[in-house]
Design an enzyme around this catalytic site. Structure first.
Site, mmCIF file in Angstrom:
data_model
loop_
_atom_site.group_PDB
_atom_site.id
_atom_site.type_symbol
_atom_site.label_atom_id
_atom_site.label_comp_id
_atom_site.label_asym_id
_atom_site.label_seq_id
_atom_site.Cartn_x
_atom_site.Cartn_y
_atom_site.Cartn_z
ATOM 1 N N ARG A 90 5.161 -10.342 2.356
ATOM 2 C CA ARG A 90 5.150 -11.733 2.852
ATOM 3 C C ARG A 90 6.477 -12.097 3.506
ATOM 4 N NH1 ARG A 90 3.945 -15.103 -2.151
ATOM 5 N NH2 ARG A 90 5.150 -13.410 -3.031
ATOM 6 N N ASN A 108 -0.113 -14.378 -0.866
ATOM 7 C CA ASN A 108 -0.833 -13.393 -1.663
ATOM 8 C C ASN A 108 -2.179 -13.982 -2.062
ATOM 9 O OD1 ASN A 108 1.164 -11.442 -1.662
ATOM 10 N ND2 ASN A 108 2.037 -12.070 -3.620
#
Length: 168
Positions: A90, A108
């Site tokens: 990320r 996520n």
């Protein structure tokens, strides 16, 4: 001292330092600390200059946030499968999105994937799609990237950032 300060490459710095240290060890041991300090300063200067050069060359490879009037603005949702959680995927996605001047987010999922949405000029979106399919973070292992709901938009719906959102 003049030798080190006028050097323009790391090899030259090392050679100059070696010559000065040899001379001083044979003649004036008390100046050894001064020469080492100057060598460290020269090394830091050259390292900083090299990093600035590499930053400029990296920026040349990625389009910035500028958009010509003829480029279409695109929105696309994505989901990346594989080993993409717990490997800073990320964070790297956020950094890449910012480099490309995109807006959107990534997060996520409870299924072990990373999903998100992005908006920007078509060329930047295409580069990000390729990055999500083939690059990712250094420790990630991407098995598949799926892109959905791709559409042309008239205006951005996200703030001027690419963000990391909470897990869903």
């Amino acid at each position: 001292m003049v030798c080190v300060m006028s050097c323009h490459s790391l090899n030259t710095v090392i050679l100059c330092c070696h010559l000065m240290i040899t001379f001083i060890m044979n003649h004036h041991k008390q100046f050894l600390c001064v020469i080492i300090a100057i060598s460290v300063i020269a090394f830091i200067y050259l390292r900083t200059a090299a990093e600035e050069d590499s930053d400029e060359s990296e920026e040349a490879n990625f389009p910035g946030p500028t958009m010509s009037a003829t480029q279409e603005l695109v929105h696309v949702d994505f989901e990346v499968y594989g080993h993409v959680q717990g490997v800073f995927f990320r964070k790297y996605t956020q950094d890449q999105g910012k480099k490309l001047g995109l807006r959107g987010f990534c997060r996520n999922t409870s299924a072990g994937t990373v999903s998100g949405s992005m908006e920007g000029p078509r060329p930047a979106i295409d580069l990000m799609k390729h990055w999500l399919q083939h690059t990712g973070s250094p420790m990630s292992r991407i098995s598949q990237a799926v892109f959905k709901s791709e559409k042309t938009i008239d205006a951005y719906s996200f703030p001027a950032v690419f963000d990391v959102a909470r897990t869903v």
